[in-house]
Design an enzyme around this catalytic site. Structure first.
Site, PDB file in Angstrom:
ATOM      1  CB  SER A 188      -0.940  -0.057   1.209  1.00 11.53           C
ATOM      2  OG  SER A 188      -1.967   0.901   1.110  1.00 11.53           O
TER       3      SER A 188
ATOM      4  CG  ASP B 128      -6.693  -2.866  -3.464  1.00  8.85           C
ATOM      5  OD1 ASP B 128      -7.398  -2.007  -2.904  1.00  8.85           O
ATOM      6  OD2 ASP B 128      -5.509  -3.089  -3.159  1.00  8.85           O
TER       7      ASP B 128
ATOM      8  CG  HIS C  26      -5.586  -2.458   0.425  1.00 11.01           C
ATOM      9  ND1 HIS C  26      -4.960  -2.068  -0.748  1.00 11.01           N
ATOM     10  CD2 HIS C  26      -4.952  -1.781   1.422  1.00 11.01           C
ATOM     11  CE1 HIS C  26      -3.993  -1.203  -0.469  1.00 11.01           C
ATOM     12  NE2 HIS C  26      -3.958  -1.018   0.833  1.00 11.01           N
TER      13      HIS C  26
END
Length: 437
Positions: A259, A317, A363
């Site tokens: 991320s 995502d 995610h």
């Protein structure tokens, strides 16, 4: 919510744009199916070449051509291995507000990898990395105080048997994703700003997301007094030291993050190569569920410098669609793509998984890793009408209602924050607007 199960032969696709549906690994991730390990996918007796013979190709020397469809076993194992090193950041991160190590690493450098189950990895942690973005305000409370927080680590492969297996001595840097209040706000600072990391070539057309750049380059007065310096200063100093220590050996520099952490990994890769610190040492990024980092000028410069980025992406995502939901690599009008639009860097490895009762799994880092550990044909939950879930609609419902139960899903704060982040980015709120709502 009613669901329909679709089955298809799993496969992989490397492309700068979205592939056909049958070119994607499909799987309904079962969070209970996590009893595999990296070695569960060793293709014994297949005659595949040793990693020591092909590590440069596995790390992208040819942009992973011929390794993606089907996914090369050596590459699959390397992705899993680096994913586990990133997972270590989360396992070691102290989220207990009553702990003296709150928002720092639970363990000392000498024991950290062992404590998280990677004691046999052959790597030793040499430095912890701390970061704090400059968001323009002071936040109170443990989750947002103006103190740099532990965000990752630098490690070196020191076990000689592992060095032999890898074919080189690997220098590794890993970064976790967003946790603190200030990091969430930095994620929303979505304007593009010139990177200007090379004082001798301050190219104005090489632009990156302002929040990521702030997290990478900023330091508080307290850290400066202690000599800690910015995240960037810590990293460049340690990497330079390691390169000098092992001068004359064959080295690789591998940067991995999840991320927001993948954005920092990409910025670091650009920085190292822009400054020429690496010389002939290859620099590779393994990006897990990463957002866009910069514009096409940034992408072009990274490619020109030889930075290799493999983006492991779940098509479901929403974070990987940000920033630049609308103005991105697919938007071309009056030269706006280069000046004002976000563009992904590197090659995509596309996965497809969704868990209907836990949409935040799209995610989740371990969901990505577990799929790669066991890439078998499994059902994929979709809406009955066959469409994608309306992420923006769900985020708006959550934001407006203020309730924790949206569309039948039980939301925890971290899950809710993920969707709120999407909503705020989509409607293009900058940090000033957010703080004055």
């Amino acid at each position: 919510m009613a669901t329909a199960t679709a089955t298809a032969a799993p496969s992989l696709h490397a492309s700068p744009s979205a592939p056909p549906a049958n070119d994607i690994i499909s799987r309904n991730y079962n969070s209970n199916n996590n009893n595999n390990n990296v070695n569960s996918y060793v293709d014994r007796g297949s005659g595949r070449r040793r990693l020591s013979e092909v590590w440069r190709e596995v790390h992208g020397s040819n942009n992973w051509e011929g390794l993606m469809d089907p996914l090369d076993p050596n590459l699959r194992l390397e992705i899993i291995r680096y994913g586990e090193f990133v997972t270590a950041c989360y396992k070691a991160f102290d989220l207990d507000p009553n702990s003296s190590r709150y928002l720092h690493c639970k363990y000392g450098k000498a024991s950290m990898l062992r404590e998280v189950g990677l004691g046999g990895s052959g790597y030793e942690v040499t430095k912890y990395i701390y970061a704090l973005p400059d968001i323009g305000i002071s936040l109170s409370g443990g989750g947002g105080a103006d103190v740099a927080r532990w965000i990752g680590y630098v490690a070196v492969c020191t076990d000689e048997e592992e060095v032999k297996r890898l074919g080189r001595r690997d220098v590794l840097v890993t970064f976790r994703g967003t946790v603190t209040h200030s990091e969430w706000i930095a994620n929303l600072m979505s304007s593009l700003t010139p990177a200007k990391l090379n004082p001798f070539e301050p190219a104005d057309d090489v632009k990156v997301q302002a929040g990521f750049l702030s997290l990478y380059t900023s330091s508080s007065q307290a850290e400066s007094r202690l000599g800690l310096g910015s995240c960037r200063q810590q990293l460049l100093s340690e990497i330079s030291r390691i390169i000098n220590e092992y001068k004359g050996e064959e080295l690789s520099i591998t940067l991995a993050g999840h991320s927001m952490g993948s954005s920092l990994a990409t910025l670091l890769a650009y920085d190292i190569t822009e400054l020429g610190m690496n010389g002939e040492i290859p620099v590779t990024v393994f990006s897990f569920a990463g957002p866009r980092v910069g514009n096409s000028g940034f992408k072009d410069r990274c490619e020109g410098l030889g930075v290799r980025v493999l983006r492991i992406v779940n098509v479901n995502d929403p974070i990987t669609k940000l920033p630049g939901v609308f103005f991105n690599e697919n938007f071309r009008v009056f030269g706006m793509e280069r000046l004002s639009c976000y563009v992904h860097v590197g090659v995509e490895l596309l996965l497809d998984f969704f868990k209907v009762h836990d949409p935040s799994c799209v995610h989740d880092l371990e969901s990505h890793i577990n799929l790669l550990r066991c890439p078998k044909t499994l059902g994929l939950f979709r809406r009955r009408d066959g469409g994608d879930f309306d992420f923006v609609r769900l985020a708006k419902e959550m934001f407006r209602s203020g309730e924790k139960n949206i569309a039948g899903f039980q939301w925890e704060w971290t899950k809710a924050a993920l969707w709120l982040y999407l909503l705020l980015t989509v409607i293009n709120l900058d940090s000033y607007t957010l703080l004055n709502m």
